[in-house]
Every structure is written in C-alpha cells, then in structure tokens.
Design an enzyme around this catalytic site. Structure first.
Site, mmCIF file in Angstrom:
data_model
loop_
_atom_site.group_PDB
_atom_site.id
_atom_site.type_symbol
_atom_site.label_atom_id
_atom_site.label_comp_id
_atom_site.label_asym_id
_atom_site.label_seq_id
_atom_site.Cartn_x
_atom_site.Cartn_y
_atom_site.Cartn_z
ATOM 1 N N HIS A 47 36.307 20.332 -20.652
ATOM 2 C CA HIS A 47 36.722 21.452 -21.501
ATOM 3 C C HIS A 47 37.515 22.509 -20.740
ATOM 4 O O HIS A 47 37.668 23.632 -21.206
ATOM 5 C CB HIS A 47 35.491 22.067 -22.182
ATOM 6 C CG HIS A 47 34.804 21.113 -23.114
ATOM 7 N ND1 HIS A 47 33.500 21.261 -23.522
ATOM 8 C CD2 HIS A 47 35.256 19.977 -23.705
ATOM 9 C CE1 HIS A 47 33.170 20.254 -24.336
ATOM 10 N NE2 HIS A 47 34.222 19.469 -24.449
ATOM 11 N N ASP A 102 32.646 27.252 -16.601
ATOM 12 C CA ASP A 102 32.306 28.407 -15.750
ATOM 13 C C ASP A 102 32.674 28.250 -14.278
ATOM 14 O O ASP A 102 32.601 29.221 -13.516
ATOM 15 C CB ASP A 102 30.808 28.738 -15.882
ATOM 16 C CG ASP A 102 29.893 27.556 -15.539
ATOM 17 O OD1 ASP A 102 30.259 26.742 -14.673
ATOM 18 O OD2 ASP A 102 28.811 27.448 -16.151
ATOM 19 N N ALA A 132 16.694 22.247 -15.028
ATOM 20 C CA ALA A 132 17.511 21.498 -14.072
ATOM 21 C C ALA A 132 17.304 21.984 -12.638
ATOM 22 O O ALA A 132 17.181 21.183 -11.713
ATOM 23 C CB ALA A 132 18.983 21.610 -14.466
ATOM 24 N N GLY A 186 21.184 19.134 -19.102
ATOM 25 C CA GLY A 186 21.452 20.421 -19.745
ATOM 26 C C GLY A 186 22.495 20.403 -20.838
ATOM 27 O O GLY A 186 23.225 21.360 -21.010
ATOM 28 N N THR A 187 22.537 19.301 -21.571
ATOM 29 C CA THR A 187 23.455 19.306 -22.714
ATOM 30 C C THR A 187 22.694 18.918 -23.974
ATOM 31 O O THR A 187 21.806 18.059 -23.938
ATOM 32 C CB THR A 187 24.682 18.378 -22.508
ATOM 33 O OG1 THR A 187 25.415 18.298 -23.736
ATOM 34 C CG2 THR A 187 24.301 16.994 -22.045
HETATM 35 N N1 LIG Z 1 28.411 27.532 -18.818
HETATM 36 C C1 LIG Z 1 29.448 27.218 -19.615
HETATM 37 O O1 LIG Z 1 30.555 26.969 -19.142
HETATM 38 C C2 LIG Z 1 29.232 27.156 -21.123
HETATM 39 C C3 LIG Z 1 28.277 27.985 -21.723
HETATM 40 C C4 LIG Z 1 28.119 27.894 -23.109
HETATM 41 C C5 LIG Z 1 28.873 26.992 -23.871
HETATM 42 N N2 LIG Z 1 29.783 26.182 -23.262
HETATM 43 C C6 LIG Z 1 30.528 25.206 -24.116
HETATM 44 O O2 LIG Z 1 29.814 25.004 -25.332
HETATM 45 C C7 LIG Z 1 29.583 23.616 -25.665
HETATM 46 C C8 LIG Z 1 28.077 23.442 -25.850
HETATM 47 O O3 LIG Z 1 27.543 22.175 -25.549
HETATM 48 P P1 LIG Z 1 26.422 21.972 -24.434
HETATM 49 O O4 LIG Z 1 25.682 20.730 -24.803
HETATM 50 O O5 LIG Z 1 27.048 22.079 -23.096
HETATM 51 O O6 LIG Z 1 25.463 23.239 -24.561
HETATM 52 P P2 LIG Z 1 24.376 23.646 -25.644
HETATM 53 O O7 LIG Z 1 24.237 25.120 -25.580
HETATM 54 O O8 LIG Z 1 24.638 23.014 -26.945
HETATM 55 O O9 LIG Z 1 23.030 22.984 -25.080
HETATM 56 C C9 LIG Z 1 22.419 23.434 -23.915
HETATM 57 C C10 LIG Z 1 21.284 22.473 -23.574
HETATM 58 O O10 LIG Z 1 20.743 22.874 -22.318
HETATM 59 C C11 LIG Z 1 19.350 22.826 -22.399
HETATM 60 N N3 LIG Z 1 18.836 23.759 -21.381
HETATM 61 C C12 LIG Z 1 18.551 25.086 -21.489
HETATM 62 N N4 LIG Z 1 18.121 25.573 -20.314
HETATM 63 C C13 LIG Z 1 18.137 24.531 -19.434
HETATM 64 C C14 LIG Z 1 17.800 24.411 -18.060
HETATM 65 N N5 LIG Z 1 17.355 25.456 -17.339
HETATM 66 N N6 LIG Z 1 17.935 23.182 -17.471
HETATM 67 C C15 LIG Z 1 18.365 22.115 -18.189
HETATM 68 N N7 LIG Z 1 18.700 22.181 -19.494
HETATM 69 C C16 LIG Z 1 18.585 23.370 -20.111
HETATM 70 C C17 LIG Z 1 19.012 23.182 -23.838
HETATM 71 O O11 LIG Z 1 17.722 22.681 -24.178
HETATM 72 C C18 LIG Z 1 20.133 22.475 -24.589
HETATM 73 O O12 LIG Z 1 19.787 21.143 -24.900
HETATM 74 C C19 LIG Z 1 30.188 22.844 -24.547
HETATM 75 O O13 LIG Z 1 31.275 22.200 -25.095
HETATM 76 C C20 LIG Z 1 30.644 23.856 -23.482
HETATM 77 O O14 LIG Z 1 32.005 23.672 -23.158
HETATM 78 C C21 LIG Z 1 29.984 26.265 -21.904
#
Ligand SMILES: NC(=O)c1ccc[n+]([C@@H]2O[C@H](COP(=O)([O-])OP(=O)(O)OC[C@H]3O[C@@H](n4cnc5c(N)ncnc54)[C@H](O)[C@@H]3O)[C@@H](O)[C@H]2O)c1
Ligand SMILES: [Zn+2]
Length: 247
Positions: free
Chosen positions: A126, A111, A237, A193-194
């Site tokens: 990514h 993003d 976070a 946040g992953t």
């Molecule tokens: N913002 C982006 O660019 C975006 C958005 C969605 C997916 N993706 C892609 O999808 C894949 C998903 O893997 P991932 O592990 O990044 O995401 P994921 O969606 O699998 O996991 C998100 C994690 O964030 C946690 N979370 C939720 N709200 C939070 C907060 N306010 N503070 C801290 N943690 C919080 C959740 O509990 C969860 O464990 C990645 O490879 C990524 O490239 C990217």
C-alpha cells in the site's frame, strides 16, 4: 512464567522454523499497534481531517480535487509517525531476513516502521507515507523525517503526491505479483497483525496454504483466516514473535 511463554510455540513450528529455506511474512496494522500506531479497525478508520472522514481525505478523488489538503493530511500523519519507534516484532522480523536463504516481507502498512527496524527489502503493498510520487512520470522520492519534502518533481516539474495507495486506487504495478510468487513458493508463512479482510493482500496466505506452506497466524483475536491456519498464536506480535526463534 518464561517456560509457560515459550510453550506457546509448538515443537512442530520450532522444527519448521529451524529447517525452512523459504519463508514469507505478511504484516498488517496490528504489528505497529504496540508502537502506538492505531490500527484501522481499532480507531484509525474513524480519523477525521478538517471535517473529512478518513476515506474521503485519503482518496484518489481528493488528489484530483484538492492536492494541498491531501498533503496537509499526510504531513500531519508523518509528524505523528516520526515520534514513534519500531517495537520488538519489527526488530525480530528484521533479524529473520538473515536466517533463511529466501525471505520475503510483505506489509500492508504505510508507516515505514519495518524499514526503520532494519528490514532492507520490504514489499509495501500500500506504499509508504515516507515517499512522494510524481503525478506525471511516477518518479518516486524519499521523504526524510524532519526534512522539508519536495513540492515538485525534480525531473519533469509536475506536482508530487503521497506514494500511498488511496481509496479507489489499484496496488502499485508488480508489487502484488511479486508477493504472490513468493507466497506460492514458500514453506512457512506468517500472517501477523492483519484482520485479513483487505483483498488482494488477504489472498497471499491462501495462496501459500494452497501451495502446501505451513500457515501460522499471530494476532490477539481470531480472523477469517484463523480457520485455515495450521497454527494460531493468540497474543501480541511484540510478545509472541521473539519467542518463535528462541530455542
Ligand atoms: N500502521 C499502518 O501503516 C496502518 C495503520 C492503520 C491502517 N493501515 C491500512 O489499513 C488497512 C487495514 O488492514 P489491516 O488488516 O492491516 O488492519 P486492521 O486494522 O484491519 O486489523 C488489525 C489487526 O491487528 C490485530 N492486532 C491488534 N493489536 C495487535 C498486536 N499487538 N499484535 C498483533 N496483532 C494485533 C487486530 O486484532 C486486527 O486483526 C491496511 O490496508 C493498511 O494499509 C495501515
Ligand atoms: Zn516527474
């Protein structure tokens, strides 16, 4: 209330944060949740574009089959993202870069919010929706918000595609290697946040831990990594990170 909040951060973590020289931060979709970007497992994976599920429209096969449709989808995603702002977690991490002699930020996010918040060096495992890449010579072009993107490569004239790792593709050459090297050398590693399910990104904290780093997770929920973490900060976070550097 304030005292209770800062109590969340242990003395041990505070001391390590103050004394660290090599720090690595790995972020995932959760760090952008408070900015309004849906996480992958929190709804982002159910997105559908023109009847196509997320993993079909965002795939290497679709780039070959229907590149204009892939661009329409990414143009749409950028149009949503350009209205969103970084949150306190992005800004705090941007500030951390100046606190330590060696600081590495690795993100799985596409993003661009870390850069908007002021982080200058970001290993984007990514890729980024704010870049386009030539299908032939791989030259990468920045896409600016509110501006028309290039349709063809300025160098060789070939078509451009989003510079994002799509389903069915490898990570960009060198990105993971650089991140793994920093992970093996760091003393303090934050995983923020992953869901820690997507490899090889999820192996970075494991590499750091195996090499002796202090591992700290920031997430409102437990993840498969929680068990090997030295410290798990349960919370959002944007609320937790600003407390860590506060004495
Ligand atoms: N913002 C982006 O660019 C975006 C958005 C969605 C997916 N993706 C892609 O999808 C894949 C998903 O893997 P991932 O592990 O990044 O995401 P994921 O969606 O699998 O996991 C998100 C994690 O964030 C946690 N979370 C939720 N709200 C939070 C907060 N306010 N503070 C801290 N943690 C919080 C959740 O509990 C969860 O464990 C990645 O490879 C990524 O490239 C990217
Ligand atoms: Zn080219």
């Amino acid at each position: 209330m304030q005292a209770m909040q800062t109590d969340l951060i242990s003395e041990e973590l505070r001391n390590r944060f103050e004394g660290a020289t090599r720090v690595l931060v790995l972020t995932g979709a959760g760090i952008s949740a408070e900015s309004g970007v849906p996480t992958f497992r929190g709804g982002g994976n159910t997105a559908v574009w023109k009847g196509m599920p997320f993993d079909v429209i965002s795939s290497a096969r679709m780039v070959e089959r229907d590149l204009p449709a892939v661009w329409e989808w990414f143009d749409y995603r950028r149009s949503l993202l350009q209205t969103l702002q970084p949150n306190p977690a992005h800004y705090e991490i941007a500030r951390w870069a100046d606190l330590f002699p060696e600081f590495t930020l690795v993100t799985q996010n596409v993003d661009g919010l870390h850069r908007t918040a002021g982080s200058r060096e970001v290993i984007e495992l990514h890729g980024s929706v704010w870049r386009a890449r030539c299908l032939s010579c791989r030259t990468s072009y920045e896409i600016l918000p509110h501006e028309q993107r290039l349709a063809n490569c300025a160098g060789c004239g070939s078509y451009l595609r989003p510079d994002v790792v799509l389903f069915g593709e490898m990570l960009p050459p060198g990105a993971f290697e650089a991140a793994a090297e920093a992970a093996a050398a760091c003393e303090l590693c934050f995983v923020i946040g992953t869901s820690a399910l997507v490899y090889p990104a999820a192996s970075l904290p494991e590499i750091a831990k195996a090499a002796g780093a202090y591992l700290c997770e920031v997430n409102p929920e437990r993840t498969p990594l929680s068990a090997i973490c030295d410290e798990v900060l349960t919370g959002k976070a944007g609320e937790v990170l600003p407390l860590i550097g506060k004495s």
